[in-house]
Design a protein around this motif. Structure first.
Motif, mmCIF file in Angstrom:
data_model
loop_
_atom_site.group_PDB
_atom_site.id
_atom_site.type_symbol
_atom_site.label_atom_id
_atom_site.label_comp_id
_atom_site.label_asym_id
_atom_site.label_seq_id
_atom_site.Cartn_x
_atom_site.Cartn_y
_atom_site.Cartn_z
ATOM 1 N N GLU A 1 0.822 -1.225 0.136
ATOM 2 C CA GLU A 1 0.193 0.092 -0.088
ATOM 3 C C GLU A 1 0.957 1.135 0.145
ATOM 4 O O GLU A 1 0.134 2.262 -0.193
ATOM 5 N N THR A 2 2.264 1.196 0.295
ATOM 6 C CA THR A 2 2.864 2.393 0.253
ATOM 7 C C THR A 2 3.173 3.061 -1.230
ATOM 8 O O THR A 2 3.569 2.419 -2.150
ATOM 9 N N GLU B 1 8.115 2.573 -15.270
ATOM 10 C CA GLU B 1 9.105 1.994 -14.345
ATOM 11 C C GLU B 1 10.414 2.709 -14.412
ATOM 12 O O GLU B 1 11.110 2.380 -15.505
ATOM 13 N N TRP B 2 10.795 3.260 -13.456
ATOM 14 C CA TRP B 2 12.357 3.994 -13.605
ATOM 15 C C TRP B 2 12.777 4.328 -12.160
ATOM 16 O O TRP B 2 12.009 4.308 -11.131
ATOM 17 N N VAL C 1 11.076 1.961 -9.421
ATOM 18 C CA VAL C 1 9.800 1.877 -9.042
ATOM 19 C C VAL C 1 8.848 2.391 -9.981
ATOM 20 O O VAL C 1 9.120 2.738 -11.120
ATOM 21 N N MET C 2 7.626 1.918 -9.748
ATOM 22 C CA MET C 2 6.370 2.018 -10.766
ATOM 23 C C MET C 2 5.992 3.598 -10.777
ATOM 24 O O MET C 2 5.962 4.137 -9.455
ATOM 25 N N VAL C 3 5.881 4.233 -11.777
ATOM 26 C CA VAL C 3 5.528 5.574 -11.601
ATOM 27 C C VAL C 3 4.290 5.783 -12.630
ATOM 28 O O VAL C 3 4.581 5.623 -14.152
ATOM 29 N N TYR D 1 5.113 3.916 -6.717
ATOM 30 C CA TYR D 1 4.788 2.830 -5.739
ATOM 31 C C TYR D 1 5.798 1.524 -6.152
ATOM 32 O O TYR D 1 6.438 1.813 -6.973
ATOM 33 N N GLY D 2 6.023 0.553 -5.109
ATOM 34 C CA GLY D 2 6.743 -0.508 -5.354
ATOM 35 C C GLY D 2 8.114 -0.207 -4.989
ATOM 36 O O GLY D 2 8.974 -0.825 -5.135
ATOM 37 N N PHE D 3 8.258 0.643 -3.756
ATOM 38 C CA PHE D 3 9.431 0.744 -3.205
ATOM 39 C C PHE D 3 10.184 -0.244 -2.548
ATOM 40 O O PHE D 3 9.520 -1.154 -1.600
#
Length: 148
Positions: free
Chosen positions: A4-5, A75-76, A81-83, A101-103
């Motif tokens: 969820e972050t 993604e970058w 991370v996904m942006v 997200y996806g940290f």
């Protein structure tokens, strides 16, 4: 790290969706308010390289999805991370929402990454708004960390 972050920044830009969307996929426009160089226009399934010459930094940007006028999924970063960039037509213009997200980080490193992403994407949206609405190039990214 919790799934969820995520970080979210948003801004109403008083221009039509088509114009705002083009500003994010076309480096001839994006370089006026964000990075200084790109190897090309964002296209689904492709990878481009964005460069911030004043900082000597480059990032490979993988484009996962483009829905014209609605969404760009990329993604970058390092670590990557996904942006997502979402565009919503509003009565007074276009609402742009940038979500990352996806940290991979945790603890203090995660807090630092969240802070950097929030501040960075807010600055990008501020610069985009000034450029698209008023034709003003504020140099926000360049001046955020001025070299001594």
């Amino acid at each position: 790290m919790s799934a969820e972050t995520y970080v979210e920044a948003q801004m109403l830009i008083r221009k039509p969706v088509a114009d705002v969307f083009e500003a994010f996929i076309n480096p001839e426009i994006t370089t006026q308010f964000w990075f200084t160089k790109s190897t090309g226009k964002l296209e689904e399934g492709q990878t481009v390289t964005w460069e911030w010459e004043m900082y000597g930094v480059k990032s490979n940007v993988k484009v996962h999805e483009i829905i014209s006028g609605q969404r760009i999924k990329t993604e970058w970063g390092d670590p990557a991370v996904m942006v997502d960039y979402e565009f919503k037509e509003m009565e007074k213009g276009t609402l742009v929402v940038i979500k990352s997200y996806g940290f991979a980080q945790s603890g203090e490193d995660l807090l630092r990454a969240i802070n950097d992403n929030t501040g960075g994407f807010t600055t990008v949206l501020d610069g985009c708004k000034a450029y698209l609405e008023h034709g003003i190039k504020l140099n926000l990214i360049e001046d955020k960390f001025p070299q001594k």
